[in-house]
Scaffold this active site. Structure first.
Site, PDB file in Angstrom:
ATOM      1  N   HIS A  81       0.828  -1.209   0.000  1.00  0.00           N
ATOM      2  CA  HIS A  81       0.000   0.000   0.000  1.00  0.00           C
ATOM      3  C   HIS A  81       0.864   1.262   0.000  1.00  0.00           C
ATOM      4  CE1 HIS A  81      -3.247   2.770   0.906  1.00  0.00           C
ATOM      5  NE2 HIS A  81      -4.105   1.771   0.804  1.00  0.00           N
ATOM      6  N   GLY A 162       4.131  21.625  11.682  1.00  0.00           N
ATOM      7  CA  GLY A 162       5.330  20.838  11.920  1.00  0.00           C
ATOM      8  C   GLY A 162       6.512  21.282  11.087  1.00  0.00           C
ATOM      9  N   PRO A 163       7.644  20.620  11.273  1.00  0.00           N
ATOM     10  CA  PRO A 163       8.884  21.017  10.605  1.00  0.00           C
ATOM     11  C   PRO A 163       8.893  20.657   9.119  1.00  0.00           C
ATOM     12  CG  PRO A 163       9.215  18.999  11.842  1.00  0.00           C
ATOM     13  CD  PRO A 163       7.831  19.462  12.159  1.00  0.00           C
TER      14      PRO A 163
END
Length: 559
Positions: A81, A162-163
């Site tokens: 997947h 986030g980063p």
């Protein structure tokens, strides 16, 4: 009720210890119920499904993402997947009275927290997307974990939270809000993944690669493959082909992003058509995770009609028809009690599940509940059930083919009314118990008295609304039964007559339960409005009962 379904997909499908730890992280949060854990060894991916209130769902989702980041190392992950993170995708789905915007805001709050506290890059998608270009999960995930570092260096793919670099172990996470997505795989009698992929390309909304006279894929100036609609293209369908070692066959793996546009049965039929053109057979299908009841009922109705039967049958028959026709037990058992979301969230009530003798014995006991309200609801359910029976018999009757469409419509509506009234058997008892609980609240202080009065008024309103809903359904059941007394097959006219009387008894009995509680409602204006509606429904029921009963008696020879 404000409820949210959350369906996080994690990149682990083989280590039971890890999956148990992730499940425990979800279950540790009060106010959520873990409904399903569906692992796949070949895909190396597990779909968790849980339901809870908005705040509880947010806490449980964060607990899962935090635990997955500590237990799953994407650098060693390999599976069939597509994926880009330990918690690859975490969608929220509105249930009950929850709106899509509330789910989108929930996704944004969770995304900010994951980005700031866990230092995992977060992309928002679907209804929570920060721009139209980021609505598609497939577009966000393109390049997968291996291409994530390069993708994040592109200013166009700066994360929403986030980063701007991957988490060393957990990669990145996609969080969003969407409609109910059905993960649905159709199995083929082949091991050839390419054939499954060809079928997927022919049915999916995105289409298939456009090829030139030499058979090569045509591309635009940027090198992207050009596409064209496949012969069986379907809206709201995403699909790919893969080979599943544990099943020993190829599958068309499908995400139905709006089952009301493209339901499972329509997709199944399309895959069958495309498979036949390639000399293949469909061996069955599977639901990954949970599926809405209505999607299953739609399939049951579809295949019953193809057989020339009425779709106005009990829900259990619709589910059985769907299960058999779609081959849902092909690669693993399909348990409706576990796979249909409504059956997990709202199981059948205790009273409605009792045998007839048990219910009658309970009613006859000294306990105050179940009482007249539950009995009235049951009478209405029996009346609606009888009406459905007459409609089904007439539908099958030779010489009455011209009434089949009418009988299916009346029978299907009767089945829906029967189901609602069956639920009301328990709802009425719960409403009574709620009033008793409110009345027992402490009232030593002013604050306690105020809280008790608020609870009593809320419980009183509920104790009125439940039987009033029974009255509404009872009147509609009366209308249907009256029509069937005239239009149904003559030999079932006595059954239609009993349906009329049972539905009328439900309305009369429910009205008593409205009346006994109206006096306790402090809001006089609301009480007058509810009383007026009840008076209107009662008058309509008595008129319908008298007219239909007179017609039935006359046609049966009573003088």
């Amino acid at each position: 009720m404000k409820l949210v379904e959350c369906v996080p997909n994690v990149s682990e499908g083989r280590d039971r210890t890890v999956l148990d730890a992730l499940a425990a992280a979800i279950s540790s949060v009060d106010g959520v119920e873990l409904l399903d854990v569906d692992p796949g060894a070949t895909t190396h991916r597990t779909v968790f499904t849980f339901v809870g209130g908005i705040d509880a769902a947010e806490r449980a989702a964060f607990a899962l993402i935090e635990k997955a980041a500590s237990l799953i190392d994407m650098r060693a992950h390999r599976g069939e997947h597509p994926r880009m993170g330990a918690t690859d995708v975490c969608p929220f789905v509105p249930l009950g009275d929850t709106t899509m915007e509330e789910c989108a805001e929930l996704a944004r709050r969770l995304g900010r927290r994951v980005g700031e506290e866990l230092r995992i890059p977060v992309f928002l998608y679907e209804a929570a997307a920060s721009s139209p270009a980021r609505r598609s999960l497939a577009d966000i995930r393109k390049g997968e974990f291996e291409g994530l570092a390069a993708k994040l260096r592109d200013p166009a793919w700066e994360p929403d939270f986030g980063p701007p670099e991957p988490h060393p172990r957990a990669g990145a996470t996609v969080i969003g809000a969407r409609e109910f997505l059905i993960a649905y795989n159709v199995s083929l009698n082949t091991r050839d993944r390419k054939l499954a992929t060809l079928i997927a390309q022919n049915i999916r909304e995105a289409g298939r690669p456009r090829r030139g006279p030499d058979g090569k894929v045509l591309r635009d100036s940027a090198g992207a493959a050009l596409t064209e609609p496949g012969p069986s293209r379907m809206e709201a369908v995403r699909a790919t082909g893969w080979y599943i070692e544990e099943y020993g066959r190829a599958q068309v793996s499908i995400n139905l992003t709006d089952y009301k546009i493209s339901p499972p049965h329509a997709v199944f039929d399309a895959v069958e058509k495309e498979a036949a053109a390639l000399g293949l057979r469909v061996t069955g299908s599977e639901v990954v995770g949970l599926i809405p009841l209505e999607a299953v009922r739609m399939a049951g109705r579809h295949y019953l009609r193809r057989q020339g039967r009425t779709a106005g049958l009990p829900e259990e028959e619709l589910v059985a028809a769907a299960r058999l026709s779609l081959g849902l037990d092909d690669v693993s058992p399909f348990d409706p009690g576990r796979k249909i979301i409504e059956y997990r969230v709202q199981p059948r009530g205790r009273l409605a599940s009792l045998p007839v003798s048990g219910f009658v014995d309970l009613v006859s006991s000294p306990a105050p509940a179940p009482g007249g309200g539950s009995v009235a609801a049951l009478a209405g359910a029996l009346g609606a059930g009888l009406a459905a029976m007459v409609a089904a018999l007439t539908h099958e009757r030779k010489g009455m083919e011209d009434r089949r469409a009418e009988m299916e419509r009346l029978g299907s509506e009767s089945q829906a009314i029967k189901s609602r009234l069956s639920l009301a058997v328990d709802d009425d008892t719960r409403a009574f118990e709620g009033m008793m609980s409110a009345g027992r609240l402490p009232r030593a202080t002013e604050a306690q008295r105020a809280e008790r009065e608020r609870a009593v008024q809320e419980a009183t309103r509920r104790a009125i609304e439940v039987p009033l809903a029974v009255m509404r359904d009872g009147v509609r059941a009366l209308e249907i039964a009256s029509a069937l007394a005239s239009r149904g097959m003559p030999s079932a006219r006595s059954d239609a007559g009993v349906a009329v009387l049972a539905a009328a008894a439900a309305v009369e009995g429910a009205w008593y339960n409205v009346l006994i509680n109206l006096g306790g409602l402090a809001d006089g204006g609301a009480a007058r409005t509810l009383r007026a509606e009840g008076d209107r429904l009662l008058a309509a029921a008595r008129r319908l009962r008298d007219e239909a009963a007179a017609h039935v008696a006359a046609t049966l020879g009573e003088r």
